[in-house]
Design an enzyme around this catalytic site. Structure first.
Site, PDB file in Angstrom:
ATOM      1  N   SER A 151       0.821  -1.218   0.000  1.00 61.11           N
ATOM      2  CA  SER A 151       0.000   0.000   0.000  1.00 61.11           C
ATOM      3  C   SER A 151       0.853   1.264   0.000  1.00 61.11           C
ATOM      4  O   SER A 151       1.906   1.316   0.646  1.00 61.11           O
ATOM      5  CB  SER A 151      -0.905  -0.001   1.235  1.00 61.11           C
ATOM      6  OG  SER A 151      -1.515   1.264   1.397  1.00 61.11           O
ATOM      7  N   TYR A 198      -1.865   5.426  -4.587  1.00 57.26           N
ATOM      8  CA  TYR A 198      -2.918   6.440  -4.503  1.00 57.26           C
ATOM      9  C   TYR A 198      -2.335   7.695  -5.120  1.00 57.26           C
ATOM     10  O   TYR A 198      -1.212   8.089  -4.754  1.00 57.26           O
ATOM     11  CB  TYR A 198      -3.271   6.745  -3.040  1.00 57.26           C
ATOM     12  CG  TYR A 198      -4.173   5.732  -2.374  1.00 57.26           C
ATOM     13  CD1 TYR A 198      -5.391   5.362  -2.946  1.00 57.26           C
ATOM     14  CD2 TYR A 198      -3.826   5.171  -1.151  1.00 57.26           C
ATOM     15  CE1 TYR A 198      -6.227   4.453  -2.317  1.00 57.26           C
ATOM     16  CE2 TYR A 198      -4.655   4.254  -0.517  1.00 57.26           C
ATOM     17  CZ  TYR A 198      -5.848   3.908  -1.110  1.00 57.26           C
ATOM     18  OH  TYR A 198      -6.669   3.006  -0.484  1.00 57.26           O
ATOM     19  N   THR A 206      -5.344   2.492  -7.188  1.00 55.99           N
ATOM     20  CA  THR A 206      -6.648   2.298  -6.537  1.00 55.99           C
ATOM     21  C   THR A 206      -7.530   3.521  -6.767  1.00 55.99           C
ATOM     22  O   THR A 206      -7.116   4.647  -6.512  1.00 55.99           O
ATOM     23  CB  THR A 206      -6.460   2.061  -5.024  1.00 55.99           C
ATOM     24  OG1 THR A 206      -5.710   0.857  -4.854  1.00 55.99           O
ATOM     25  CG2 THR A 206      -7.799   1.909  -4.309  1.00 55.99           C
ATOM     26  N   LYS A 262      -7.410  -0.843  -9.487  1.00 58.83           N
ATOM     27  CA  LYS A 262      -8.115  -1.566  -8.424  1.00 58.83           C
ATOM     28  C   LYS A 262      -9.355  -0.784  -8.002  1.00 58.83           C
ATOM     29  O   LYS A 262      -9.281   0.430  -7.834  1.00 58.83           O
ATOM     30  CB  LYS A 262      -7.180  -1.750  -7.226  1.00 58.83           C
ATOM     31  CG  LYS A 262      -7.808  -2.407  -6.008  1.00 58.83           C
ATOM     32  CD  LYS A 262      -6.740  -2.745  -4.979  1.00 58.83           C
ATOM     33  CE  LYS A 262      -7.319  -3.391  -3.746  1.00 58.83           C
ATOM     34  NZ  LYS A 262      -7.978  -2.439  -2.855  1.00 58.83           N
ATOM     35  N   HIS A 307     -13.206  -2.464  -2.337  1.00 59.56           N
ATOM     36  CA  HIS A 307     -12.333  -2.025  -1.246  1.00 59.56           C
ATOM     37  C   HIS A 307     -12.729  -2.718   0.072  1.00 59.56           C
ATOM     38  O   HIS A 307     -12.661  -2.127   1.150  1.00 59.56           O
ATOM     39  CB  HIS A 307     -12.421  -0.502  -1.081  1.00 59.56           C
ATOM     40  CG  HIS A 307     -11.134   0.157  -0.675  1.00 59.56           C
ATOM     41  ND1 HIS A 307     -10.306   0.803  -1.556  1.00 59.56           N
ATOM     42  CD2 HIS A 307     -10.517   0.269   0.533  1.00 59.56           C
ATOM     43  CE1 HIS A 307      -9.265   1.293  -0.907  1.00 59.56           C
ATOM     44  NE2 HIS A 307      -9.366   0.974   0.372  1.00 59.56           N
TER      45      HIS A 307
END
Ligand code: FNR
Length: 390
Positions: free
Chosen positions: A125, A148, A174, A248, A272
């Site tokens: 992440s 992100y 994402t 995603k 999510h």
């Protein structure tokens, strides 16, 4: 085993594998004892009333797996290839989960060790609580970076270049987390991110360039959504890297088709884990429609509610090439660190292989839609295709 912080855990997790864990799903139950109640509620919860969290799990119960007899599966295996993962031993990967030090002091470092030890892919992440370079050094060859978009393109590019230099083999953008409404359940517990859970890879100086809201402006449209990614941001990102870029957080087949046309490597059919739009459908419910729309060859990953190898089997039967595991990863991490995550991954793989063998599937390609049966449907054998087996 490391010295485990008492701020995170009620009781110190066991130093070995608990005899109470007989299947991967057991880690969910045991984690309740290892995580402080507010932390557990934060991880287990979704958004709002947790409607979609519940839907994700319920969707699996609506399918049965059909056993077959006399199949020769002695040459069986679970290998597959994906863009950014040329040689995966099995189709269970670690989902990107933020702030893993919430579950264990070694956080993502422990998950990376587990991924390496079990030949599993790992998605790291943007909000990891360890340096992305350090995690990459421990993870196995299939290490992907979940991105992100940052408040500025310079900040996004800096993160992307670090991920490339660290040897990540794919980027996963994402797109379903622009608005985050906390779970009411987690709010009630008073959960707050503790001081040790920090997104260390994100530049705190990169602030959003947002105008102050004017009279009559919406806090959502002219506020939060000013910073949300749009199609031109995706085009820009695709032009910045040679790594495969996955997206995603896709549920609608038309979005998947548009992303396919745009040159994206593949998508993760995901809501999510119910942490985005509360009331979104279970990701399993959308999977076969997305598969039908993008055709049989385009790579699709899936996540949302995976707790067993049977769940993995059902997702593959409905169109996924591989699956990601989110909460189960955090639960296993909280129970027994790297050993727990490795054990959980091995259990999922074993459980998948048991389903495959009993359903007469020697390879992942054999797991087709007719291996599963919706509860409400009367089974009708496809006699023509079955004749090939005999
Ligand atoms: C997530 N997820 C997530 N996804 C992502 O792209 N970036 C992130 O930083 C996070 N962080 C995160 C934190 C926590 C606590 C959870 C539970 C989930 C979503 C995750 O990748 C995945 O989509 C879901 O967790 C899948 O559902 P299951 O396996 O948890 O049921």
């Amino acid at each position: 085993m490391p010295n485990l912080s008492s701020t995170v855990h009620h009781i110190p997790p066991s130093t070995g594998l608990s005899p109470e864990v007989r299947c991967a799903h057991d880690y969910e139950r045991l984690a309740e004892r290892c995580l402080a109640a507010p932390t557990h509620a934060y991880i287990a919860g979704g958004s709002g009333h947790d409607t979609t969290v519940a839907a994700n799990r319920a969707a699996f119960a609506a399918w049965d797996i059909c056993p077959r007899v006399l199949a020769d599966v002695r040459h069986g295996h679970t290998r597959l290839a994906l863009p950014g993962a040329a040689d995966l031993a099995h189709p269970v990967m670690l989902a990107p989960v933020a702030y893993q030090t919430l579950a264990h002091p070694q956080g993502e470092m422990a998950s990376a060790q587990a991924a390496e030890a079990t030949h599993s892919g790992m998605l790291v992440s943007t909000l990891a609580s360890h340096q992305l370079e350090d995690i990459a050094r421990l993870a196995g060859p299939v290490r992907w970076f979940q991105l992100y978009l940052q408040p500025t393109r310079e900040a996004t590019l800096a993160l992307l270049r670090r991920a490339e230099a660290a040897g990540y083999t794919a980027i996963v953008l994402t797109l379903d987390a622009s608005i985050q409404v906390p779970s009411l359940r987690a709010l009630e517990t008073g959960f707050r991110l503790p001081a040790h859970a920090v997104a260390v890879n994100v530049d705190p100086q990169a602030m959003p360039v947002s105008e102050p809201l004017r009279e009559g402006h919406s806090r959502i449209f002219q506020g939060v959504m000013q910073q949300a990614p749009r199609w031109d941001d995706l085009d820009w990102l695709l032009a910045q890297t040679r790594l495969p870029v996955w997206v995603k957080g896709v549920l609608h087949p038309n979005d998947a088709r548009a992303l396919q046309a745009r040159g994206v490597a593949g998508v993760v059919v995901s809501n999510h884990g119910g942490r985005g739009l509360d009331g979104a459908p279970a990701s399993l419910r959308m999977l076969s429609a997305v598969r039908e729309t993008v055709g049989p060859a385009w790579p699709l990953l899936f996540d949302g509610g995976i707790r067993s190898g049977a769940d993995v089997f059902k997702a593959l039967a409905l169109g996924a090439d591989a699956v990601l595991v989110g909460r189960l990863q955090m639960y296993a991490l909280s129970v027994a660190g790297a050993l727990g995550v490795a054990h959980m991954l091995q259990l999922l793989r074993d459980e998948l292989e048991i389903c495959m063998a009993q359903a007469g599937c020697a390879t992942l390609a054999d797991i087709q839609g007719d291996c599963v049966l919706p509860l409400t449907t009367v089974f009708q054998a496809r006699i023509t295709s079955d004749a090939d087996h005999h």
